[in-house]
Design a protein around this motif. Structure first.
Motif, mmCIF file in Angstrom:
data_model
loop_
_atom_site.group_PDB
_atom_site.id
_atom_site.type_symbol
_atom_site.label_atom_id
_atom_site.label_comp_id
_atom_site.label_asym_id
_atom_site.label_seq_id
_atom_site.Cartn_x
_atom_site.Cartn_y
_atom_site.Cartn_z
ATOM 1 N N VAL A 112 1.013 -1.087 0.038
ATOM 2 C CA VAL A 112 -0.083 -0.026 0.051
ATOM 3 C C VAL A 112 0.912 1.332 0.005
ATOM 4 O O VAL A 112 1.872 1.227 0.825
ATOM 5 N N LEU B 74 -3.538 0.514 -3.372
ATOM 6 C CA LEU B 74 -3.014 -0.652 -3.485
ATOM 7 C C LEU B 74 -2.361 -0.831 -4.775
ATOM 8 O O LEU B 74 -2.775 -0.849 -5.965
ATOM 9 N N GLY C 280 -7.628 3.074 -4.918
ATOM 10 C CA GLY C 280 -7.513 3.507 -3.520
ATOM 11 C C GLY C 280 -8.528 4.213 -2.990
ATOM 12 O O GLY C 280 -9.570 4.340 -3.571
ATOM 13 N N VAL D 257 -6.210 -0.496 4.840
ATOM 14 C CA VAL D 257 -5.124 -1.840 4.489
ATOM 15 C C VAL D 257 -5.864 -3.154 4.841
ATOM 16 O O VAL D 257 -5.607 -4.141 3.958
ATOM 17 N N TYR E 264 -8.028 -4.013 1.832
ATOM 18 C CA TYR E 264 -7.433 -4.188 0.775
ATOM 19 C C TYR E 264 -6.772 -5.589 0.883
ATOM 20 O O TYR E 264 -6.125 -5.875 -0.116
ATOM 21 N N VAL F 213 3.362 -0.936 3.941
ATOM 22 C CA VAL F 213 2.853 0.199 3.665
ATOM 23 C C VAL F 213 3.863 1.226 3.621
ATOM 24 O O VAL F 213 4.762 1.504 4.415
#
Length: 250
Positions: free
Chosen positions: A119, A131, A141, A201, A204, A210
């Protein structure tokens, strides 16, 4: 020599392939366009040729910068606005050509430097949370109002709440409750943004990496690092977009 320039709504960031330092100038400063143009002209004169790659979500500022710098540098500098077709990434969104170029460049840079899936969080005027899947495809996103935008909205929409400076205030946002009005604003906004990132997150599919970039990257990344509920690694890369532009193989 290759120069990557990220022209945002708040700041202009310039990375040069042979230098570690990234120049960050505020768009609101009336001298910024002239200062960046002079720097580019000096480099062009010194090195004979510049390949200047510009990614911009601020078309007015980018146009003014290119025009001013071209006048000073002449044919020693070649300016190119980067678009989706210049980037080695698949884009799986409803309208690929409408995705902010900064989001796509950031995705390319993150995918080149970190294991997939991941991410990318770009914490600037807005906070984008995007993502990149395990095949390296940009999947879109979410967009959240940025820290400064939210504090400005609070100040504009109320009689007594003040504006605050996030650049100098983030390190002070460590308590469990805000003990004064400013601390409460900092804690509330930062918690909302970081909590939103954590939720996204998970939405996803919980990638384990990240990558955080943008003007407020250090603040957001540090708060994510302190979160006891996160189950992913946080990687701070403050100047991902302009650095990626300066290293694109083209």
């Amino acid at each position: 020599m290759i120069v990557g320039i990220d022209v945002g709504n708040t700041a202009i960031k310039m990375a040069i392939d042979s230098e570690e330092t990234v120049r960050v100038l505020r768009v609101a400063n009336p001298d910024t366009i002239a200062n960046v143009s002079k720097v580019l002209a000096e480099y062009a004169q010194r090195h004979g040729h510049l390949d200047v790659r510009v990614a911009s979500v601020n078309r007015t500022a980018a146009g003014e910068l290119i025009e001013a710098a071209q006048q000073l540098a002449g044919d020693k500098a070649q300016f190119r606005r980067i678009t989706r077709v210049d980037l080695p990434i698949e884009v799986a969104t409803d309208h690929p050509d409408r995705v902010g170029i900064d989001r796509l460049v950031g995705a390319v840079g993150a995918a080149a430097g970190y294991s997939l899936p991941l991410v990318v969080v770009d914490a600037g005027t807005t906070v984008t949370v995007d993502l990149v899947d395990d095949g390296g495809t940009y999947c879109g996103g979410a967009i959240i109002p940025g820290l400064e935008m939210q504090t400005s909205a609070l100040a504009a929409g109320t009689d007594a709440l003040p504006r605050i400076d996030w650049q100098s205030a983030c390190s002070e946002t460590n308590g469990t409750t805000g003990k004064n009005t400013i601390a409460a604003i900092r804690l509330g906004i930062l918690s909302g943004v970081v909590g939103g990132i954590e939720r996204l997150v998970r939405l996803y599919g919980t990638p384990k990496r990240v990558v955080v970039t943008g003007g407020d990257a250090e603040c957001v990344a540090a708060t994510l690092e302190r979160s006891t509920s996160r189950d992913f690694d946080v990687h701070l890369h403050p100047h991902l977009v302009c650095r990626t532009l300066a290293t694109l193989k083209q």
